[in-house]
Design an enzyme around this catalytic site. Structure first.
Site, PDB file in Angstrom:
ATOM      1  N   TYR A 152       8.891 -12.146   0.942  1.00 41.97           N
ATOM      2  CA  TYR A 152       9.358 -11.098   0.039  1.00 41.97           C
ATOM      3  C   TYR A 152       8.183 -10.231  -0.401  1.00 41.97           C
ATOM      4  CZ  TYR A 152      11.139  -8.725  -4.084  1.00 41.97           C
ATOM      5  OH  TYR A 152      11.497  -7.751  -4.991  1.00 41.97           O
ATOM      6  N   GLU A 165      10.939  -2.089  -1.383  1.00 49.08           N
ATOM      7  CA  GLU A 165      11.159  -3.533  -1.265  1.00 49.08           C
ATOM      8  C   GLU A 165      11.447  -3.926   0.180  1.00 49.08           C
ATOM      9  OE1 GLU A 165      13.694  -6.491  -4.006  1.00 49.08           O
ATOM     10  OE2 GLU A 165      14.923  -5.459  -2.526  1.00 49.08           O
TER      11      GLU A 165
END
Ligand code: GDP
Ligand code: MN
Length: 386
Positions: free
Chosen positions: A108, A196
């Site tokens: 992530y 992201e």
């Protein structure tokens, strides 16, 4: 402003952030053709402005072109409901067909603004692919937060520090650091509010790839990014927010059932706080602004009325530049045009407040006039529950 995954990936590609090969398809036939071109296994991904698609059936693997066509046909034209879309879901108008990857691990990475520190922050975790909120709640030590000086940008040593935390070493650490620097460059160049990648994957042959891509942009900076503005998808915009924008109204739709119309952003915030404190839940934020005329007021009121969730309305106006009599005229006009089925509580103070109250009283429409804001908030919270 939000954009689609395929658009974010095009930007990624142009900045040297590696992404899988893919083709956009708006028909099942195009989905088949894309799969044929890639040959082997592909992934068909629904393009909507919401995450959580994987768990909701919006990301599926196809072993053959026949299957890809079938999957695309199953997604296109249908609403996809994920935990981020709300119960009505979003209509899928395009799918992204990508060459499938063999994933060794999922990471992530995101960049957003740290408002407390007043600088960008990079968040990175070796536990990608799953809900990052869950990682944050259960194993916060598995997330690294790296603040970045906005003037210097992301330094090499900072990028390497993140890469090392993510478990990279040697050549792959440099590849990861480069990817992070390139991602940061997009964030900064384009005035993004969020960049992201979840998941950023390491494939079985050791390649780093952004398998997902999410970019949000700061609306107030869009004027200097015509290239980003062009990426706007009107079909994805909330139609009430779109109408509000056309009328120059500052309107944001929320989840509650109390419609709120206020002049001044600060007063609007305070009003919403008081409603919450009284046990109510605002359906929207609406600042009609200081210089609004009767037309603009009417437009704002119509927008509140056309939200089916609204069970009661609170109008809180402090007449400064905006005169209370003009406001009253606008509200009465909109109420007559649209027809009002819900209770309305009004609190007027300031310029021509008396005159405004008289117009409301003589309109024959049912308004409850409250003297004080706290009374108004309590009243509207009460009636919204009935
Ligand atoms: P989201 O659920 O909306 O965030 O959509 P993502 O693009 O993140 O995809 C969801 C999940 O699908 C990912 O976390 C991966 O596990 C999986 N996925 C996506 N593309 C591929 C692929 O090419 N190969 C494999 N094996 N899995 C994939
Ligand atoms: Mn994702």
């Amino acid at each position: 402003m939000n954009i689609h995954e395929y658009q974010a990936k095009e930007l990624f590609r142009s900045y040297g952030v590696p992404v899988p090969e893919g083709h956009l398809a708006s028909t099942a036939q195009q989905g088949r053709e894309a799969a044929q071109e890639f040959g082997g296994t592909v992934v068909v991904k629904a393009q909507i402005h919401a995450g959580g698609r994987g768990k909701a059936g919006g990301v599926k693997v196809a072993a053959t072109a026949d299957q890809a066509e079938e999957l695309a046909a199953g997604m296109l034209g249908r609403a996809l409901v994920t935990h981020q879309t709300g119960p009505e879901g979003r209509i899928v108008r395009k799918v992204l067909v990508e060459k499938a990857q063999r994933i060794a691990r999922e990471i992530y990475v995101s960049i957003t603004l740290d408002r407390a520190k007043g600088c960008p922050v990079i968040m990175a975790s070796p536990d990608g692919g799953m809900d990052i909120e869950e990682v944050a709640a259960k194993t916060p030590e598995r997330i690294l937060r790296q603040s970045v000086d906005p003037l210097y940008g992301l330094a090499d040593f900072e990028a390497r520090r993140i890469a090392a935390f993510l478990g990279f070493s040697g050549k792959s650490m440099h590849a990861c650091a480069r990817l992070l620097k390139n991602l940061f460059q997009i964030y900064q160049d384009k005035d993004a509010s969020l960049a992201e990648i979840n998941p950023l994957v390491v494939t079985e042959d050791g390649t780093l790839l952004a398998l997902d891509a999410k970019l949000n942009f700061e609306d107030n900076a869009l004027y200097r990014h015509s290239d980003i503005m062009e990426l706007e998808d009107p079909a994805e915009e909330d139609s009430l927010e779109k109408q509000a924008k056309e009328h120059g109204l500052n309107y944001i739709r929320l989840e509650g059932n109390i419609g709120v119309m206020v002049n001044g952003a600060g007063l609007a915030m305070a009003t919403m706080d008081l409603i919450k404190q009284a046990g109510g839940d605002p359906a929207n934020f609406l600042d009609v602004g200081g210089g609004a005329g009767a037309e603009k007021i009417a437009a704002g009121f119509r927008i509140i009325l056309s939200d089916p969730h609204v069970k009661a309305i609170l109008i809180n106006i402090f007449g400064g530049i905006l005169r209370c009599d003009l406001l009253a005229e606008g509200v009465v006009k909109a109420a007559r045009d649209t027809g009002v089925g819900v209770p309305i509580i009004i609190r007027l103070q300031g310029t021509n407040a008396e005159e405004g109250r008289r117009i409301l009283a003589e309109s024959g429409l049912r308004f409850t006039v409250a003297e004080h804001l706290s009374d108004a908030a309590r009243l509207v919270a009460e009636v919204s529950e009935q």
